[in-house]
Design a protein around this motif. Structure first.
Motif, PDB file in Angstrom:
ATOM      1  N   ILE A  84     -16.846   2.528  -2.400  1.00 17.59           N
ATOM      2  CA  ILE A  84     -17.144   3.092  -3.729  1.00 17.59           C
ATOM      3  C   ILE A  84     -16.755   4.565  -3.782  1.00 17.59           C
ATOM      4  CG2 ILE A  84     -19.014   3.679  -5.329  1.00 17.59           C
ATOM      5  CD1 ILE A  84     -20.380   1.054  -4.381  1.00 17.59           C
ATOM      6  N   GLU A  85     -17.075   5.319  -2.727  1.00 14.55           N
ATOM      7  CA  GLU A  85     -16.723   6.742  -2.689  1.00 14.55           C
ATOM      8  C   GLU A  85     -15.210   6.943  -2.709  1.00 14.55           C
ATOM      9  OE1 GLU A  85     -20.011   9.176  -0.186  1.00 14.55           O
ATOM     10  OE2 GLU A  85     -18.955   7.600   0.923  1.00 14.55           O
ATOM     11  N   LEU A  86     -14.496   6.135  -1.915  1.00 17.96           N
ATOM     12  CA  LEU A  86     -13.048   6.258  -1.856  1.00 17.96           C
ATOM     13  C   LEU A  86     -12.422   5.926  -3.206  1.00 17.96           C
ATOM     14  CD1 LEU A  86     -10.394   6.737  -0.387  1.00 17.96           C
ATOM     15  CD2 LEU A  86     -10.508   4.365   0.439  1.00 17.96           C
TER      16      LEU A  86
ATOM     17  N   LEU B  47      -6.245  -0.458  -7.173  1.00 20.05           N
ATOM     18  CA  LEU B  47      -6.833   0.092  -5.959  1.00 20.05           C
ATOM     19  C   LEU B  47      -7.509  -1.045  -5.203  1.00 20.05           C
ATOM     20  CD1 LEU B  47      -8.485   3.371  -7.305  1.00 20.05           C
ATOM     21  CD2 LEU B  47      -6.231   3.073  -6.273  1.00 20.05           C
ATOM     22  N   SER B  48      -7.392  -1.011  -3.897  1.00 22.22           N
ATOM     23  CA  SER B  48      -8.008  -2.026  -3.038  1.00 22.22           C
ATOM     24  C   SER B  48      -8.611  -1.308  -1.840  1.00 22.22           C
ATOM     25  CB  SER B  48      -6.960  -3.050  -2.590  1.00 22.22           C
ATOM     26  OG  SER B  48      -7.549  -4.001  -1.737  1.00 22.22           O
ATOM     27  N   THR B  49      -9.847  -0.857  -1.982  1.00 27.12           N
ATOM     28  CA  THR B  49     -10.465  -0.011  -0.963  1.00 27.12           C
ATOM     29  C   THR B  49     -10.960  -0.782   0.250  1.00 27.12           C
ATOM     30  OG1 THR B  49     -12.567  -0.105  -2.173  1.00 27.12           O
ATOM     31  CG2 THR B  49     -11.127   1.780  -2.599  1.00 27.12           C
TER      32      THR B  49
ATOM     33  N   ILE C 198       1.266  15.771 -11.392  1.00 30.31           N
ATOM     34  CA  ILE C 198       0.556  16.608 -10.426  1.00 30.31           C
ATOM     35  C   ILE C 198       0.932  16.203  -9.000  1.00 30.31           C
ATOM     36  CG2 ILE C 198      -1.394  17.082 -11.958  1.00 30.31           C
ATOM     37  CD1 ILE C 198      -2.989  15.017 -10.372  1.00 30.31           C
ATOM     38  N   THR C 199       0.817  17.143  -8.071  1.00 32.30           N
ATOM     39  CA  THR C 199       1.115  16.874  -6.665  1.00 32.30           C
ATOM     40  C   THR C 199      -0.187  16.918  -5.877  1.00 32.30           C
ATOM     41  OG1 THR C 199       3.305  17.854  -6.904  1.00 32.30           O
ATOM     42  CG2 THR C 199       2.452  17.612  -4.663  1.00 32.30           C
ATOM     43  N   ILE C 200      -0.400  15.887  -5.063  1.00 27.57           N
ATOM     44  CA  ILE C 200      -1.641  15.723  -4.313  1.00 27.57           C
ATOM     45  C   ILE C 200      -1.303  15.378  -2.871  1.00 27.57           C
ATOM     46  CG2 ILE C 200      -3.762  14.345  -4.118  1.00 27.57           C
ATOM     47  CD1 ILE C 200      -3.356  13.661  -7.116  1.00 27.57           C
ATOM     48  N   ALA C 201      -2.044  15.940  -1.928  1.00 27.27           N
ATOM     49  CA  ALA C 201      -1.925  15.539  -0.526  1.00 27.27           C
ATOM     50  C   ALA C 201      -3.034  14.528  -0.250  1.00 27.27           C
ATOM     51  CB  ALA C 201      -2.063  16.737   0.391  1.00 27.27           C
ATOM     52  N   VAL C 202      -2.667  13.446   0.406  1.00 30.10           N
ATOM     53  CA  VAL C 202      -3.638  12.391   0.705  1.00 30.10           C
ATOM     54  C   VAL C 202      -3.351  11.840   2.100  1.00 30.10           C
ATOM     55  CG1 VAL C 202      -2.270  10.577  -0.418  1.00 30.10           C
ATOM     56  CG2 VAL C 202      -4.723  10.284  -0.211  1.00 30.10           C
ATOM     57  N   ARG C 203      -4.401  11.480   2.818  1.00 30.09           N
ATOM     58  CA  ARG C 203      -4.225  10.873   4.139  1.00 30.09           C
ATOM     59  C   ARG C 203      -3.637   9.475   3.979  1.00 30.09           C
ATOM     60  NH1 ARG C 203      -9.624  12.938   4.466  1.00 30.09           N
ATOM     61  NH2 ARG C 203      -9.659  14.794   5.774  1.00 30.09           N
ATOM     62  N   ARG C 204      -2.796   9.092   4.906  1.00 32.45           N
ATOM     63  CA  ARG C 204      -2.183   7.759   4.827  1.00 32.45           C
ATOM     64  C   ARG C 204      -3.229   6.656   4.837  1.00 32.45           C
ATOM     65  NH1 ARG C 204       3.153   6.930   4.657  1.00 32.45           N
ATOM     66  NH2 ARG C 204       4.430   8.712   5.175  1.00 32.45           N
ATOM     67  N   ARG C 205      -4.289   6.811   5.651  1.00 35.35           N
ATOM     68  CA  ARG C 205      -5.289   5.733   5.709  1.00 35.35           C
ATOM     69  C   ARG C 205      -5.981   5.555   4.363  1.00 35.35           C
ATOM     70  NH1 ARG C 205      -7.924   9.541   9.296  1.00 35.35           N
ATOM     71  NH2 ARG C 205      -9.670  10.499   8.218  1.00 35.35           N
ATOM     72  N   GLU C 206      -6.135   6.635   3.606  1.00 34.67           N
ATOM     73  CA  GLU C 206      -6.725   6.501   2.270  1.00 34.67           C
ATOM     74  C   GLU C 206      -5.699   6.016   1.261  1.00 34.67           C
ATOM     75  OE1 GLU C 206      -8.587  10.327   2.027  1.00 34.67           O
ATOM     76  OE2 GLU C 206     -10.277   9.645   3.235  1.00 34.67           O
ATOM     77  N   ALA C 207      -4.422   6.365   1.481  1.00 36.98           N
ATOM     78  CA  ALA C 207      -3.361   5.870   0.603  1.00 36.98           C
ATOM     79  C   ALA C 207      -3.163   4.367   0.782  1.00 36.98           C
ATOM     80  CB  ALA C 207      -2.054   6.622   0.893  1.00 36.98           C
ATOM     81  N   MET C 208      -3.675   3.793   1.860  1.00 38.96           N
ATOM     82  CA  MET C 208      -3.592   2.347   2.057  1.00 38.96           C
ATOM     83  C   MET C 208      -4.374   1.594   0.984  1.00 38.96           C
ATOM     84  SD  MET C 208      -1.554   1.883   4.547  1.00 38.96           S
ATOM     85  CE  MET C 208      -1.775   0.242   5.149  1.00 38.96           C
ATOM     86  N   ALA C 209      -5.281   2.269   0.288  1.00 40.14           N
ATOM     87  CA  ALA C 209      -6.079   1.631  -0.764  1.00 40.14           C
ATOM     88  C   ALA C 209      -5.350   1.616  -2.103  1.00 40.14           C
ATOM     89  CB  ALA C 209      -7.420   2.353  -0.913  1.00 40.14           C
ATOM     90  N   ILE C 210      -4.215   2.309  -2.188  1.00 39.76           N
ATOM     91  CA  ILE C 210      -3.468   2.414  -3.447  1.00 39.76           C
ATOM     92  C   ILE C 210      -2.316   1.413  -3.394  1.00 39.76           C
ATOM     93  CG2 ILE C 210      -2.188   3.959  -4.979  1.00 39.76           C
ATOM     94  CD1 ILE C 210      -3.668   6.285  -3.372  1.00 39.76           C
TER      95      ILE C 210
ATOM     96  N   PRO D  37       0.834  -1.202   0.000  1.00 43.97           N
ATOM     97  CA  PRO D  37       0.000   0.000   0.000  1.00 43.97           C
ATOM     98  C   PRO D  37       0.872   1.257   0.000  1.00 43.97           C
ATOM     99  CG  PRO D  37      -0.650  -1.529   1.748  1.00 43.97           C
ATOM    100  CD  PRO D  37       0.652  -2.004   1.198  1.00 43.97           C
ATOM    101  N   LEU D  38       0.468   2.243  -0.751  1.00 42.66           N
ATOM    102  CA  LEU D  38       1.198   3.515  -0.789  1.00 42.66           C
ATOM    103  C   LEU D  38       1.271   4.150   0.603  1.00 42.66           C
ATOM    104  CD1 LEU D  38       2.636   5.643  -2.532  1.00 42.66           C
ATOM    105  CD2 LEU D  38       0.393   6.689  -2.930  1.00 42.66           C
ATOM    106  N   GLY D  39       0.287   3.882   1.441  1.00 42.91           N
ATOM    107  CA  GLY D  39       0.267   4.429   2.792  1.00 42.91           C
ATOM    108  C   GLY D  39       1.428   3.981   3.663  1.00 42.91           C
TER     109      GLY D  39
END
Length: 91
Positions: free
Chosen positions: A39-41, A27-29, A76-88, A12-14
């Motif tokens: 689905i939203e994530l 992606l693995s949400t 592009i540069t994006i800020a993302v929360r680690r818990r959401e990056a766990m899906a990447i 996971p990216l997180g």
């Protein structure tokens, strides 16, 4: 058909540290721990550019708990929360 990234382990990216570079595999949400539904994530991450085959680099980590992380996705540069990056999932 084999992927050139098969020699790198998927993670996971997180979990990635500052300076990590890799390619998004999928992606693995499920079990990401986000407040959003699966689905939203997934929709939000795709809209931000987190798609299969995109190159990612972790540029910066937040001071408190290393959260959020600044990630370059292609150009592009994006800020993302680690818990959401766990899906990447990257390799």
């Amino acid at each position: 058909m084999t992927d050139s990234n098969d020699t790198r382990s998927h993670m996971p990216l997180g979990l990635a540290q500052r300076g990590y570079t890799g390619i998004i595999q999928h992606l693995s949400t499920r079990d990401a721990g986000s407040a959003l539904s699966d689905i939203e994530l997934e929709s939000r991450l795709i809209e931000l550019g987190f798609v299969e085959g995109a190159r990612v680099e972790v540029l910066h980590e937040g001071i408190v708990g290393r959260d959020p992380i600044a990630v370059r996705v292609d150009n592009i540069t994006i800020a993302v929360r680690r818990r959401e990056a766990m899906a990447i999932i990257v390799a």
